[in-house]
Design a protein around this motif. Structure first.
Motif, mmCIF file in Angstrom:
data_model
loop_
_atom_site.group_PDB
_atom_site.id
_atom_site.type_symbol
_atom_site.label_atom_id
_atom_site.label_comp_id
_atom_site.label_asym_id
_atom_site.label_seq_id
_atom_site.Cartn_x
_atom_site.Cartn_y
_atom_site.Cartn_z
ATOM 1 N N ALA A 92 1.590 -11.292 -4.772
ATOM 2 C CA ALA A 92 2.574 -12.767 -4.195
ATOM 3 C C ALA A 92 4.398 -12.005 -4.541
ATOM 4 O O ALA A 92 5.295 -11.995 -3.390
ATOM 5 N N PHE A 93 4.348 -10.872 -5.661
ATOM 6 C CA PHE A 93 5.529 -10.528 -5.703
ATOM 7 C C PHE A 93 6.047 -9.234 -5.589
ATOM 8 O O PHE A 93 7.294 -8.215 -5.586
ATOM 9 N N LEU A 94 5.230 -8.431 -5.336
ATOM 10 C CA LEU A 94 4.908 -7.306 -5.530
ATOM 11 C C LEU A 94 5.447 -6.620 -4.420
ATOM 12 O O LEU A 94 6.609 -5.695 -4.318
ATOM 13 N N PRO A 95 4.869 -6.799 -2.777
ATOM 14 C CA PRO A 95 5.205 -6.030 -1.706
ATOM 15 C C PRO A 95 7.198 -6.313 -1.694
ATOM 16 O O PRO A 95 7.718 -5.033 -1.234
ATOM 17 N N PHE B 148 9.234 -6.223 -4.291
ATOM 18 C CA PHE B 148 9.893 -5.569 -5.056
ATOM 19 C C PHE B 148 10.098 -4.173 -4.336
ATOM 20 O O PHE B 148 10.432 -3.153 -4.555
ATOM 21 N N TYR B 149 8.363 -3.670 -4.033
ATOM 22 C CA TYR B 149 8.276 -2.205 -3.589
ATOM 23 C C TYR B 149 9.367 -1.805 -2.314
ATOM 24 O O TYR B 149 9.241 -0.841 -1.609
ATOM 25 N N TYR B 150 9.171 -2.744 -1.464
ATOM 26 C CA TYR B 150 10.126 -2.776 -0.225
ATOM 27 C C TYR B 150 11.294 -2.105 -0.235
ATOM 28 O O TYR B 150 12.307 -1.637 0.891
ATOM 29 N N THR B 151 11.799 -2.572 -1.228
ATOM 30 C CA THR B 151 12.895 -2.785 -1.465
ATOM 31 C C THR B 151 13.815 -1.576 -2.341
ATOM 32 O O THR B 151 14.478 -1.029 -1.917
ATOM 33 N N ASN B 152 12.352 -1.558 -3.061
ATOM 34 C CA ASN B 152 13.428 -0.144 -4.025
ATOM 35 C C ASN B 152 12.791 1.375 -2.738
ATOM 36 O O ASN B 152 13.370 1.696 -3.328
ATOM 37 N N PHE B 153 12.438 1.212 -1.666
ATOM 38 C CA PHE B 153 11.873 1.738 -1.048
ATOM 39 C C PHE B 153 13.257 2.484 0.214
ATOM 40 O O PHE B 153 13.426 2.707 0.398
ATOM 41 N N LEU B 154 13.695 0.937 0.342
ATOM 42 C CA LEU B 154 14.753 1.599 0.931
ATOM 43 C C LEU B 154 16.108 1.219 0.586
ATOM 44 O O LEU B 154 16.820 2.204 0.943
ATOM 45 N N LEU B 155 16.541 1.141 -0.323
ATOM 46 C CA LEU B 155 17.374 1.247 -1.797
ATOM 47 C C LEU B 155 17.049 2.630 -1.750
ATOM 48 O O LEU B 155 18.274 3.311 -1.912
ATOM 49 N N SER B 156 16.137 3.412 -2.231
ATOM 50 C CA SER B 156 15.877 4.826 -2.072
ATOM 51 C C SER B 156 16.218 5.895 -0.509
ATOM 52 O O SER B 156 17.194 6.838 -0.976
ATOM 53 N N LEU B 157 15.638 5.186 0.306
ATOM 54 C CA LEU B 157 16.210 6.206 0.892
ATOM 55 C C LEU B 157 17.698 6.442 1.911
ATOM 56 O O LEU B 157 18.021 6.971 2.131
ATOM 57 N N PHE C 74 3.301 2.102 0.520
ATOM 58 C CA PHE C 74 1.376 1.797 1.148
ATOM 59 C C PHE C 74 1.021 1.645 -0.009
ATOM 60 O O PHE C 74 -0.066 -0.365 -0.096
ATOM 61 N N TRP C 75 1.865 1.103 -1.354
ATOM 62 C CA TRP C 75 1.392 0.084 -2.759
ATOM 63 C C TRP C 75 1.199 -1.479 -2.481
ATOM 64 O O TRP C 75 0.970 -2.190 -3.210
ATOM 65 N N ALA C 76 2.503 -1.428 -1.550
ATOM 66 C CA ALA C 76 3.121 -2.615 -0.906
ATOM 67 C C ALA C 76 2.143 -3.101 -0.261
ATOM 68 O O ALA C 76 1.700 -4.496 -0.373
ATOM 69 N N VAL C 77 1.134 -2.817 0.560
ATOM 70 C CA VAL C 77 0.516 -3.210 1.705
ATOM 71 C C VAL C 77 -0.555 -3.524 0.707
ATOM 72 O O VAL C 77 -1.436 -3.967 1.023
ATOM 73 N N TYR C 78 -0.970 -2.013 0.002
ATOM 74 C CA TYR C 78 -2.599 -2.374 -1.489
ATOM 75 C C TYR C 78 -2.530 -3.660 -1.745
ATOM 76 O O TYR C 78 -3.543 -4.089 -2.438
#
Length: 361
Positions: free
Chosen positions: A40-43, A45-54, A94-98
């Motif tokens: 419910a919550f990790l994807p 966070f992961y997408y947000t961190n990915f976009l911030l990093s990019l 990838f981890w978000a989808v997983y």
């Protein structure tokens, strides 16, 4: 990575050799609530961190390319830090989808994404520590370190960090593979009996706590303590600003990394002395939450370290002035960036490490 099922689904083994019956009696601990929480919550966070990093790391890369080049030790370390963070961030979608469903990307990507995750995560904290140590040399040993702080020193130090990060990640690169269990395809540590996997898991926990938290924390605290002492002994006009910036750096490092590593240590202790199925679910929830703070710090650390310096702030204003002339930023660029002093100035102490940078600023 993927604590969803690290302790839950390793009841199967690809090892066909006879094993001790005790090793085969591995209970299935599904921890449904924890898995649902992660889904419910990790994807998000992961997408947000990915976009911030990019966005953030891309901006730092562009500024280094446009204005700085690789002419200083600092920029070489910053470039390596940006690369390590981008490698790490590459794994997050990838981890978000997983976490949302299952592993759908195949065995090759399981190995590749797991490698990027661990190598990027490990090297990021080491490059942050290396930047701190180099800052210490530039400020506390400014005269004696002039000859040693050359490009050769920067490239050699960076190579050592990469080699150490890869060596520390080998066990994860080797053990991570695709497996099917309970109608789900997983990307986890597999291929050996549970007792062997548990031992490697413990090695990973203690390795993370010791080499990627405790040692870096000691180095960071020591280096910045010496830098503060050096600052206070000078006649610098902006002493207070320099000390405040150091406090922000250390405080952010401590807040983002300490909770995650404390949870890692507690999980290691629990795993060592208790049945994995009896390990507290509270630790699993805590791991999900605290790990995202550590992830966030990894993703934004180059931006955080870069834009504390006035020189990079001016470069950023130049970019804005070109893209958005209506903001009238040129007036800010024409103002003096700092007061002259009879000693080293605080922006240099905080972010600019070379004598050339001290003169140019």
């Amino acid at each position: 990575m993927g604590e969803i099922n690290v302790e839950d689904f390793f009841s199967k083994t690809n090892n066909t050799a006879p094993v001790n019956p005790v090793d085969c009696e591995v209970p299935l601990c599904e921890k449904i609530n924890v898995i649902q929480f992660g889904a419910a919550f990790l994807p998000a966070f992961y997408y947000t961190n990915f976009l911030l990093s990019l966005v953030g790391n891309g901006l730092v890369l562009y500024i280094i390319y446009k204005y700085e080049k690789l002419t200083t030790v600092t920029n070489i370390f910053l470039l390596n830090l940006v690369i390590s963070d981008l490698i790490f961030a590459f794994s997050l979608p990838f981890w978000a989808v997983y976490h949302k469903s299952e592993w759908i990307f195949g065995r090759g990507l399981c190995k590749l994404v797991g490698s990027c995750y661990f190598i990027g995560f490990n090297s990021s904290i080491l490059f942050l520590t290396l930047l701190t140590f180099d800052r210490y040399l530039a400020v506390v040993h400014a005269i004696s370190a002039v000859q040693s702080r050359k490009k050769k020193y920067a490239f050699t130090s960076s190579a050592i960090v990469w080699v150490f990060s890869i060596l520390a990640s080998i066990k994860d690169i080797v053990l991570y593979d695709v497996m099917d269990d309970l109608n789900r395809r997983l990307c986890e540590m597999t291929g050996y009996i549970q007792s062997t996997l548990t031992k490697w898991e413990l090695i990973g926990y203690y390795q993370q706590f010791l080499f990627f938290f405790l040692v870096p924390l000691v180095i960071v605290l020591y280096c910045y303590s010496r830098i503060i002492i050096r600052i206070m002994s000078t006649r610098m006009v902006e002493k207070c600003r320099a000390v405040k910036l150091i406090f922000v750096i250390v405080f952010t490092f401590f807040i983002c990394w300490t909770p995650y590593n404390v949870v890692i240590l507690l999980k290691a202790i629990k795993t060592s002395f208790a049945d994995p199925c009896n390990c507290s679910e509270a630790l699993d929830y805590a791991l999900y939450v605290t790990r995202n703070f550590a992830y966030l710090y990894c993703c934004i650390s180059p931006v955080f370290y870069t834009f504390l310096g006035k020189k990079f702030q001016r470069h950023f204003l130049k970019l804005l002035a070109k893209r958005l002339p209506c903001l009238k930023i040129n007036t800010l660029l024409s103002e003096p960036s700092s007061k002259t002093t009879t000693s080293v100035r605080s922006p240099t102490l905080i972010t600019d490490h070379s004598r050339d940078q001290q003169v140019s600023d």
